[in-house]
Design a protein around this motif. Sequence first.
Motif, PDB file in Angstrom:
ATOM      1  N   VAL A  39      -9.362   4.347  -4.720  1.00  0.00           N
ATOM      2  CA  VAL A  39      -9.846   3.513  -3.614  1.00  0.00           C
ATOM      3  C   VAL A  39      -9.923   2.057  -4.033  1.00  0.00           C
ATOM      4  CG1 VAL A  39     -11.809   3.089  -2.085  1.00  0.00           C
ATOM      5  CG2 VAL A  39     -11.088   5.428  -2.581  1.00  0.00           C
ATOM      6  N   GLY A  40     -10.540   1.774  -5.163  1.00  0.00           N
ATOM      7  CA  GLY A  40     -10.673   0.397  -5.605  1.00  0.00           C
ATOM      8  C   GLY A  40     -11.630  -0.378  -4.719  1.00  0.00           C
ATOM      9  N   ALA A  41     -11.222  -1.606  -4.344  1.00  0.00           N
ATOM     10  CA  ALA A  41     -12.084  -2.473  -3.529  1.00  0.00           C
ATOM     11  C   ALA A  41     -11.855  -2.296  -2.038  1.00  0.00           C
ATOM     12  CB  ALA A  41     -11.855  -3.941  -3.911  1.00  0.00           C
ATOM     13  N   ARG A  42     -10.917  -1.488  -1.627  1.00  0.00           N
ATOM     14  CA  ARG A  42     -10.605  -1.323  -0.207  1.00  0.00           C
ATOM     15  C   ARG A  42     -11.539  -0.302   0.430  1.00  0.00           C
ATOM     16  NH1 ARG A  42      -4.395  -0.310   0.809  1.00  0.00           N
ATOM     17  NH2 ARG A  42      -5.176  -0.708   2.919  1.00  0.00           N
ATOM     18  N   ARG A  43     -11.610  -0.362   1.750  1.00  0.00           N
ATOM     19  CA  ARG A  43     -12.376   0.655   2.460  1.00  0.00           C
ATOM     20  C   ARG A  43     -11.614   1.968   2.413  1.00  0.00           C
ATOM     21  NH1 ARG A  43     -13.298   0.828   7.419  1.00  0.00           N
ATOM     22  NH2 ARG A  43     -11.544  -0.451   8.145  1.00  0.00           N
ATOM     23  N   VAL A  44     -12.353   3.044   2.191  1.00  0.00           N
ATOM     24  CA  VAL A  44     -11.697   4.335   1.995  1.00  0.00           C
ATOM     25  C   VAL A  44     -11.014   4.795   3.283  1.00  0.00           C
ATOM     26  CG1 VAL A  44     -13.826   5.597   2.505  1.00  0.00           C
ATOM     27  CG2 VAL A  44     -12.055   6.678   1.140  1.00  0.00           C
ATOM     28  N   GLU A  45     -11.580   4.516   4.452  1.00  0.00           N
ATOM     29  CA  GLU A  45     -10.952   4.926   5.698  1.00  0.00           C
ATOM     30  C   GLU A  45      -9.650   4.164   5.936  1.00  0.00           C
ATOM     31  OE1 GLU A  45     -14.043   3.731   5.574  1.00  0.00           O
ATOM     32  OE2 GLU A  45     -15.280   5.543   5.738  1.00  0.00           O
ATOM     33  N   GLU A  46      -9.651   2.885   5.593  1.00  0.00           N
ATOM     34  CA  GLU A  46      -8.425   2.089   5.733  1.00  0.00           C
ATOM     35  C   GLU A  46      -7.342   2.581   4.792  1.00  0.00           C
ATOM     36  OE1 GLU A  46      -6.994  -2.599   5.295  1.00  0.00           O
ATOM     37  OE2 GLU A  46      -9.112  -2.011   5.080  1.00  0.00           O
ATOM     38  N   LEU A  47      -7.739   2.919   3.557  1.00  0.00           N
ATOM     39  CA  LEU A  47      -6.762   3.433   2.607  1.00  0.00           C
ATOM     40  C   LEU A  47      -6.196   4.778   3.060  1.00  0.00           C
ATOM     41  CD1 LEU A  47      -5.348   3.155  -0.129  1.00  0.00           C
ATOM     42  CD2 LEU A  47      -7.334   4.258  -1.187  1.00  0.00           C
ATOM     43  N   ALA A  48      -7.037   5.640   3.642  1.00  0.00           N
ATOM     44  CA  ALA A  48      -6.552   6.931   4.135  1.00  0.00           C
ATOM     45  C   ALA A  48      -5.553   6.754   5.273  1.00  0.00           C
ATOM     46  CB  ALA A  48      -7.731   7.786   4.590  1.00  0.00           C
ATOM     47  N   ALA A  49      -5.835   5.834   6.194  1.00  0.00           N
ATOM     48  CA  ALA A  49      -4.903   5.599   7.298  1.00  0.00           C
ATOM     49  C   ALA A  49      -3.584   5.026   6.786  1.00  0.00           C
ATOM     50  CB  ALA A  49      -5.544   4.660   8.319  1.00  0.00           C
ATOM     51  N   ASP A  50      -3.643   4.133   5.796  1.00  0.00           N
ATOM     52  CA  ASP A  50      -2.407   3.594   5.226  1.00  0.00           C
ATOM     53  C   ASP A  50      -1.595   4.691   4.540  1.00  0.00           C
ATOM     54  OD1 ASP A  50      -3.023   1.098   6.130  1.00  0.00           O
ATOM     55  OD2 ASP A  50      -3.870   0.401   4.221  1.00  0.00           O
ATOM     56  N   ALA A  51      -2.274   5.587   3.835  1.00  0.00           N
ATOM     57  CA  ALA A  51      -1.561   6.662   3.149  1.00  0.00           C
ATOM     58  C   ALA A  51      -0.879   7.592   4.146  1.00  0.00           C
ATOM     59  CB  ALA A  51      -2.531   7.439   2.262  1.00  0.00           C
ATOM     60  N   VAL A  52      -1.599   7.936   5.210  1.00  0.00           N
ATOM     61  CA  VAL A  52      -1.000   8.816   6.232  1.00  0.00           C
ATOM     62  C   VAL A  52       0.187   8.133   6.896  1.00  0.00           C
ATOM     63  CG1 VAL A  52      -1.434   9.959   8.437  1.00  0.00           C
ATOM     64  CG2 VAL A  52      -3.124  10.106   6.606  1.00  0.00           C
ATOM     65  N   GLY A  53       0.030   6.859   7.228  1.00  0.00           N
ATOM     66  CA  GLY A  53       1.121   6.153   7.888  1.00  0.00           C
ATOM     67  C   GLY A  53       2.367   6.044   7.020  1.00  0.00           C
ATOM     68  N   SER A  54       2.192   5.760   5.737  1.00  0.00           N
ATOM     69  CA  SER A  54       3.356   5.632   4.862  1.00  0.00           C
ATOM     70  C   SER A  54       4.059   6.966   4.645  1.00  0.00           C
ATOM     71  CB  SER A  54       2.914   5.037   3.520  1.00  0.00           C
ATOM     72  OG  SER A  54       1.956   5.879   2.895  1.00  0.00           O
ATOM     73  N   ILE A  55       3.299   8.042   4.531  1.00  0.00           N
ATOM     74  CA  ILE A  55       3.919   9.359   4.323  1.00  0.00           C
ATOM     75  C   ILE A  55       4.648   9.811   5.586  1.00  0.00           C
ATOM     76  CG2 ILE A  55       3.420  11.788   3.885  1.00  0.00           C
ATOM     77  CD1 ILE A  55       1.195  10.914   2.032  1.00  0.00           C
ATOM     78  N   LEU A  56       4.050   9.595   6.748  1.00  0.00           N
ATOM     79  CA  LEU A  56       4.726   9.976   7.985  1.00  0.00           C
ATOM     80  C   LEU A  56       5.992   9.164   8.207  1.00  0.00           C
ATOM     81  CD1 LEU A  56       1.708  10.408  10.459  1.00  0.00           C
ATOM     82  CD2 LEU A  56       2.984  12.183   9.238  1.00  0.00           C
ATOM     83  N   ALA A  57       5.968   7.904   7.807  1.00  0.00           N
ATOM     84  CA  ALA A  57       7.178   7.094   7.961  1.00  0.00           C
ATOM     85  C   ALA A  57       8.267   7.518   6.985  1.00  0.00           C
ATOM     86  CB  ALA A  57       6.830   5.617   7.752  1.00  0.00           C
ATOM     87  N   ALA A  58       7.876   7.971   5.793  1.00  0.00           N
ATOM     88  CA  ALA A  58       8.873   8.381   4.800  1.00  0.00           C
ATOM     89  C   ALA A  58       9.403   9.786   5.046  1.00  0.00           C
ATOM     90  CB  ALA A  58       8.264   8.303   3.398  1.00  0.00           C
ATOM     91  N   ASP A  59       8.613  10.664   5.665  1.00  0.00           N
ATOM     92  CA  ASP A  59       9.033  12.053   5.898  1.00  0.00           C
ATOM     93  C   ASP A  59       8.891  12.374   7.377  1.00  0.00           C
ATOM     94  OD1 ASP A  59       9.718  14.680   5.783  1.00  0.00           O
ATOM     95  OD2 ASP A  59       8.138  15.295   4.383  1.00  0.00           O
ATOM     96  N   PRO A  60       9.944  12.271   8.150  1.00  0.00           N
ATOM     97  CA  PRO A  60       9.854  12.560   9.589  1.00  0.00           C
ATOM     98  C   PRO A  60       9.707  14.037   9.906  1.00  0.00           C
ATOM     99  CG  PRO A  60      12.125  12.059   8.993  1.00  0.00           C
ATOM    100  CD  PRO A  60      11.302  11.823   7.771  1.00  0.00           C
ATOM    101  N   HIS A  61       9.822  14.918   8.901  1.00  0.00           N
ATOM    102  CA  HIS A  61       9.722  16.357   9.150  1.00  0.00           C
ATOM    103  C   HIS A  61       8.275  16.843   9.192  1.00  0.00           C
ATOM    104  CE1 HIS A  61      14.056  16.732   8.704  1.00  0.00           C
ATOM    105  NE2 HIS A  61      13.991  16.091   7.542  1.00  0.00           N
ATOM    106  N   ILE A  62       7.315  15.999   8.921  1.00  0.00           N
ATOM    107  CA  ILE A  62       5.906  16.407   8.983  1.00  0.00           C
ATOM    108  C   ILE A  62       5.493  16.495  10.452  1.00  0.00           C
ATOM    109  CG2 ILE A  62       3.541  15.739   8.427  1.00  0.00           C
ATOM    110  CD1 ILE A  62       4.574  14.437   5.916  1.00  0.00           C
ATOM    111  N   VAL A  63       5.053  17.674  10.841  1.00  0.00           N
ATOM    112  CA  VAL A  63       4.726  17.926  12.244  1.00  0.00           C
ATOM    113  C   VAL A  63       3.227  18.003  12.499  1.00  0.00           C
ATOM    114  CG1 VAL A  63       6.907  19.104  12.663  1.00  0.00           C
ATOM    115  CG2 VAL A  63       4.919  20.420  11.890  1.00  0.00           C
ATOM    116  N   ALA A  64       2.424  18.046  11.457  1.00  0.00           N
ATOM    117  CA  ALA A  64       0.976  18.177  11.655  1.00  0.00           C
ATOM    118  C   ALA A  64       0.256  17.591  10.452  1.00  0.00           C
ATOM    119  CB  ALA A  64       0.570  19.634  11.855  1.00  0.00           C
TER     120      ALA A  64
END
Length: 448
Positions: A39-64
């Motif tokens: 997490v570091g100095a960032r807000r944990v909720e913001e970091l979680a949303a960034d992680a989800v967004g980057s993974i969904l953009a990199a793998d279009p086969h994720i359906v859920a």
Amino acid sequence: MSSVLGVSVGSGAVRVARPLANSPEHPTAENFDVQAVPVGARRVEELAADAVGSILAADPHIVATAIAYRDEQHARAIRAEMARRQFTNYELIPDVVAALEFLEYSGELQGYGTVALYDLGASGLSVSVVDTGSRQINITERTSDISGDYLDSLIREQQIASGRIAHPPDAAGLAELDSLCRQAKEQLSSSSAVALPSTEGLVLLSQENFEALIMLAVESSARMTRDVILRSEQPVQAVALIGGCAQIPLVARVLRRWLGVPVIVAPGPGSVATRGAALLARPVRQRAANTPFPNAFEDALPMPAPAAPSWRSRRTDPTTGPGEKFSRRREISVAGVAVGALVVVAAIGVSIGWGPQVLEHDSQSSDAASSSVPPTTTRTPAVEATTAPPATSDATNESLAAPPPRQATTTTEAAPPAPGPNTFTIIPGLPPVVVPTLPPLFPQQPAP
């Protein structure tokens, strides 16, 4: 090939997990691709949303996507951040339920009906008693007195007190030293001693020194776990350790000694909830938006009557409340309308010729309306009324057009009283008015 994503949002790290292809029926830690982002100095909720967004953009086969949360406040913060990024195809799952899902499907809880989950993470300890059959959480408690951050601070203070490590001059140096102490703690789970170099000196820690540092804290957590189990009044058959600090060997030994039940430590306890969330991830069904009613249907609906104002139903003090004044004015206006209606009816009666008859009857007549004795009338037998032929429409119209002739009535009027000095006739045809004699204002003085 479609895939799913599991996410756990911790105070120290955000972990994501995806099942590997061709996973067996009972998945283990090796059957998931698990990644952790500090997490570091960032807000944990913001970091979680960034992680989800980057993974969904990199793998279009994720359906859920399923995200494990700790409590309701934690869930609201995650939901708000996901809504700001306009992510909709996800669901939030309690981390206790997610952990129980993975432990059951991996076979770790086979044969146990009621278990206690001991979750020791970076920010605190959570103890929950759960029924594995119904997935019902009987009781859960959380404390921050013991946590991974607290254990790291114990190592840091011990290293500074030994003289091998100089105290960091600023906050950045202190955070770096804490990170080294955390790494040393994690490495001690599989080795007897660690040595990590730093800019301030060498972090040197053995297993014996580390256990001596944390013994009181671990025993305190075992006491809390025992108290929670006793308050739950449930026959707990085993204790499952999850969280990043669950891999410390001393924790399992102390809990086994204090509780006297089997203690289960799954491989990779820090990502148990993450992998369980991946197993529970399901596509979110898109619901159709509610279509508005057409204007024609709205026009056909009857409009509801407006509600009465509150001041009309409120009873107020007649001396102070304005509602009483309004009600009085309303009563006066109603009375005025009634009097006006009577005046109009009287004027109509006079104009059609009923005036003389009305003026003929005084208060002493036998057929007056104010008399308490009803007049004696002669009624025709009921048989004659039933045998009479029905009136035709022409006769009915004639009877409505012209009123029936009025039969002369014979009344016996009482003789008027003899006129006196105080008797005056104001309107001809009406009884005279007698004015009473008033006593003198000043009594007469007797003659001398």
